[in-house]
Design an enzyme around this catalytic site. Structure first.
Site, PDB file in Angstrom:
ATOM      1  N   HIS A  46       0.854  -1.188   0.000  1.00 21.96           N
ATOM      2  CA  HIS A  46       0.000   0.000   0.000  1.00 21.96           C
ATOM      3  C   HIS A  46       0.892   1.240   0.000  1.00 21.96           C
ATOM      4  O   HIS A  46       2.065   1.176   0.381  1.00 21.96           O
ATOM      5  CB  HIS A  46      -0.896   0.014   1.232  1.00 21.96           C
ATOM      6  CG  HIS A  46      -1.953  -1.038   1.217  1.00 21.96           C
ATOM      7  ND1 HIS A  46      -3.006  -1.032   2.101  1.00 21.96           N
ATOM      8  CD2 HIS A  46      -2.130  -2.135   0.430  1.00 21.96           C
ATOM      9  CE1 HIS A  46      -3.793  -2.063   1.856  1.00 21.96           C
ATOM     10  NE2 HIS A  46      -3.273  -2.757   0.849  1.00 21.96           N
ATOM     11  N   GLU A  48       1.105   3.799   1.909  1.00 19.39           N
ATOM     12  CA  GLU A  48       1.691   4.149   3.206  1.00 19.39           C
ATOM     13  C   GLU A  48       2.886   3.266   3.529  1.00 19.39           C
ATOM     14  O   GLU A  48       3.919   3.753   4.023  1.00 19.39           O
ATOM     15  CB  GLU A  48       0.649   3.995   4.327  1.00 19.39           C
ATOM     16  CG  GLU A  48      -0.586   4.834   4.148  1.00 19.39           C
ATOM     17  CD  GLU A  48      -1.732   4.126   3.426  1.00 19.39           C
ATOM     18  OE1 GLU A  48      -2.898   4.392   3.773  1.00 19.39           O
ATOM     19  OE2 GLU A  48      -1.465   3.304   2.507  1.00 19.39           O
ATOM     20  N   CYS A  76      -5.781   1.826   6.071  1.00 24.23           N
ATOM     21  CA  CYS A  76      -6.448   0.610   6.534  1.00 24.23           C
ATOM     22  C   CYS A  76      -5.795   0.157   7.848  1.00 24.23           C
ATOM     23  O   CYS A  76      -4.826   0.744   8.325  1.00 24.23           O
ATOM     24  CB  CYS A  76      -6.321  -0.488   5.473  1.00 24.23           C
ATOM     25  SG  CYS A  76      -4.642  -1.115   5.264  1.00 24.23           S
ATOM     26  N   CYS A  79      -2.000  -0.674   7.514  1.00 25.69           N
ATOM     27  CA  CYS A  79      -1.167   0.517   7.393  1.00 25.69           C
ATOM     28  C   CYS A  79      -1.109   1.297   8.699  1.00 25.69           C
ATOM     29  O   CYS A  79      -0.049   1.791   9.088  1.00 25.69           O
ATOM     30  CB  CYS A  79      -1.666   1.394   6.255  1.00 25.69           C
ATOM     31  SG  CYS A  79      -1.412   0.624   4.639  1.00 25.69           S
TER      32      CYS A  79
END
Length: 144
Positions: A46, A48, A76, A79
């Site tokens: 992701h 992040e 999420c 993360c």
């Protein structure tokens, strides 16, 4: 946040969900990333996480105290956990993600049991960030 939006556009251009993230310490950009789980065949890739990995490598430290993450869409659970472990000081969110967002939408940011607290701001360039997600998923639905 504008740089994070540019990164979100890069994600969309390669067929990834348009999320971008930048990590800043003081006035310096120390990490950046965009969603790329499909490209990398890595479910943890992701925006992040990519930004945290970039910053940790550049800093030669997995702890990033005093830093701020700017991210186009609410992180999420995975993360947010990584943000806690990296000890970032602050996260600035563009748009909330009511289904999968963990920080505000599902209140993990307020959890008393966490061993590190992160300052949270949201709604920065919210319309621009939300629009990218809407366009991406509208196009995907129309394609199918």
């Amino acid at each position: 946040m504008r740089k994070a939006i540019v990164l979100a556009d890069e994600a969309a251009a390669v067929g990834e969900v348009p999320v971008g993230a930048v990590l800043v310490k003081g006035q310096a950009l120390i990490g950046q990333g965009f969603n790329q789980p499909r490209l990398s065949h890595d479910p943890s890739a992701h925006a992040e996480i990519i930004a945290l990995r970039d910053a940790a490598l550049q800093s030669a430290n997995y702890r990033l105290p005093g830093s701020t993450l700017y991210v186009t869409i609410e992180p999420c659970t995975m993360c947010f956990g990584a943000l806690i472990h990296s000890r970032i000081q602050r996260v600035v969110i563009g748009a909330l993600e009511p289904k999968a967002g963990a920080v505000i939408s599902h209140s993990l940011g307020d959890s008393a049991w966490l061993n590190h607290r992160i300052e949270v701001s949201y709604g920065v360039l919210e319309d621009e960030c939300r629009l990218r997600m809407r366009k991406f998923f509208d196009a995907r639905r129309n394609k199918n």
